[in-house]
Design a protein around this motif. Sequence first.
Motif, mmCIF file in Angstrom:
data_model
loop_
_atom_site.group_PDB
_atom_site.id
_atom_site.type_symbol
_atom_site.label_atom_id
_atom_site.label_comp_id
_atom_site.label_asym_id
_atom_site.label_seq_id
_atom_site.Cartn_x
_atom_site.Cartn_y
_atom_site.Cartn_z
ATOM 1 N N THR A 181 52.740 20.398 32.806
ATOM 2 C CA THR A 181 52.364 20.307 32.168
ATOM 3 C C THR A 181 52.387 21.098 30.840
ATOM 4 O O THR A 181 52.185 21.323 29.834
ATOM 5 C CB THR A 181 50.811 19.323 31.366
ATOM 6 O OG1 THR A 181 49.854 20.595 32.001
ATOM 7 C CG2 THR A 181 50.684 18.376 32.523
ATOM 8 N N ALA A 182 52.342 22.500 31.292
ATOM 9 C CA ALA A 182 53.077 23.703 30.095
ATOM 10 C C ALA A 182 53.792 24.818 30.565
ATOM 11 O O ALA A 182 54.136 24.231 31.526
ATOM 12 C CB ALA A 182 51.197 24.044 30.226
ATOM 13 N N VAL A 183 53.743 25.105 30.192
ATOM 14 C CA VAL A 183 54.912 27.174 29.863
ATOM 15 C C VAL A 183 53.880 27.801 30.380
ATOM 16 O O VAL A 183 52.999 28.259 29.296
ATOM 17 C CB VAL A 183 56.080 27.196 29.530
ATOM 18 C CG1 VAL A 183 56.370 28.256 29.957
ATOM 19 C CG2 VAL A 183 57.172 25.795 30.158
ATOM 20 N N GLY A 184 53.329 28.296 31.779
ATOM 21 C CA GLY A 184 52.952 29.243 31.155
ATOM 22 C C GLY A 184 52.966 30.884 31.585
ATOM 23 O O GLY A 184 54.786 31.254 32.140
ATOM 24 N N VAL A 185 52.484 31.778 31.329
ATOM 25 C CA VAL A 185 53.023 33.495 30.425
ATOM 26 C C VAL A 185 52.536 33.922 30.625
ATOM 27 O O VAL A 185 50.796 33.978 30.268
ATOM 28 C CB VAL A 185 53.360 33.106 28.823
ATOM 29 C CG1 VAL A 185 53.945 34.543 28.843
ATOM 30 C CG2 VAL A 185 54.601 32.099 28.715
ATOM 31 N N ARG A 186 52.528 35.266 31.278
ATOM 32 C CA ARG A 186 51.668 35.972 32.130
ATOM 33 C C ARG A 186 52.007 37.563 31.831
ATOM 34 O O ARG A 186 53.216 37.418 31.928
ATOM 35 C CB ARG A 186 50.836 36.144 33.199
ATOM 36 C CG ARG A 186 51.969 36.570 33.843
ATOM 37 C CD ARG A 186 50.807 36.217 35.855
ATOM 38 N NE ARG A 186 52.375 35.941 36.704
ATOM 39 C CZ ARG A 186 51.642 35.938 37.962
ATOM 40 N NH1 ARG A 186 51.184 35.167 37.979
ATOM 41 N NH2 ARG A 186 52.758 36.101 39.199
ATOM 42 N N ASP A 187 51.483 38.158 31.617
ATOM 43 C CA ASP A 187 51.976 40.353 32.214
ATOM 44 C C ASP A 187 52.348 40.230 33.169
ATOM 45 O O ASP A 187 51.067 39.947 34.734
ATOM 46 C CB ASP A 187 50.733 41.035 31.848
ATOM 47 C CG ASP A 187 51.711 42.169 31.552
ATOM 48 O OD1 ASP A 187 52.490 42.952 32.168
ATOM 49 O OD2 ASP A 187 50.745 43.160 30.891
ATOM 50 N N SER A 188 53.578 40.339 33.237
ATOM 51 C CA SER A 188 53.988 41.106 35.293
ATOM 52 C C SER A 188 52.522 42.210 35.704
ATOM 53 O O SER A 188 53.139 42.289 37.501
ATOM 54 C CB SER A 188 55.180 41.101 34.971
ATOM 55 O OG SER A 188 55.721 42.713 34.469
ATOM 56 N N LYS A 189 52.498 43.065 34.837
ATOM 57 C CA LYS A 189 51.638 44.021 35.315
ATOM 58 C C LYS A 189 50.010 43.841 36.075
ATOM 59 O O LYS A 189 49.823 44.151 37.019
ATOM 60 C CB LYS A 189 51.488 45.221 34.286
ATOM 61 C CG LYS A 189 53.275 45.721 34.113
ATOM 62 C CD LYS A 189 52.828 46.945 33.430
ATOM 63 C CE LYS A 189 52.624 46.930 31.685
ATOM 64 N NZ LYS A 189 52.702 45.996 30.995
ATOM 65 N N ASP A 190 50.025 42.270 35.723
ATOM 66 C CA ASP A 190 49.199 41.754 35.896
ATOM 67 C C ASP A 190 48.676 40.182 36.299
ATOM 68 O O ASP A 190 48.225 39.232 35.885
ATOM 69 C CB ASP A 190 47.810 42.126 34.742
ATOM 70 C CG ASP A 190 46.379 41.894 34.739
ATOM 71 O OD1 ASP A 190 45.338 41.399 36.159
ATOM 72 O OD2 ASP A 190 45.057 41.845 33.768
ATOM 73 N N GLU A 191 48.885 40.493 37.960
ATOM 74 C CA GLU A 191 49.793 38.915 38.592
ATOM 75 C C GLU A 191 48.168 38.218 38.285
ATOM 76 O O GLU A 191 47.770 37.173 38.679
ATOM 77 C CB GLU A 191 50.080 39.111 39.218
ATOM 78 C CG GLU A 191 50.974 39.850 39.341
ATOM 79 C CD GLU A 191 52.037 39.446 41.124
ATOM 80 O OE1 GLU A 191 50.599 39.212 41.630
ATOM 81 O OE2 GLU A 191 53.194 40.337 40.853
ATOM 82 N N THR A 192 46.614 38.665 38.713
ATOM 83 C CA THR A 192 45.594 38.241 38.455
ATOM 84 C C THR A 192 44.768 37.627 36.795
ATOM 85 O O THR A 192 43.502 37.274 37.477
ATOM 86 C CB THR A 192 44.688 38.869 38.973
ATOM 87 O OG1 THR A 192 44.705 40.503 39.085
ATOM 88 C CG2 THR A 192 45.404 39.094 40.945
#
Length: 69
Positions: free
Chosen positions: A30-41
């Motif tokens: 239901t969405a597109v997730g975006v995160r910092d690749s250096k902080d997977e958690t």
Amino acid sequence: MNVRKEATWFKSTYSGQEPSACIEIANLTTAVGVRDSKDETGPALLIPPAAWAEFVSGVRTGRLGRPIE
């Protein structure tokens, strides 16, 4: 929603092998997730698909800055 368990994350092919200054994207149900690749958690932004499509279109057409070449 536990995004880390549901998602398959990927980086753009334009990203280099070095992990600095990269984001990862996940196509969720239901969405597109975006995160910092250096902080997977760490935290992830959840963006509605229509808003993500408009953002990508804006980048590609130069409405949001210089288009990717």
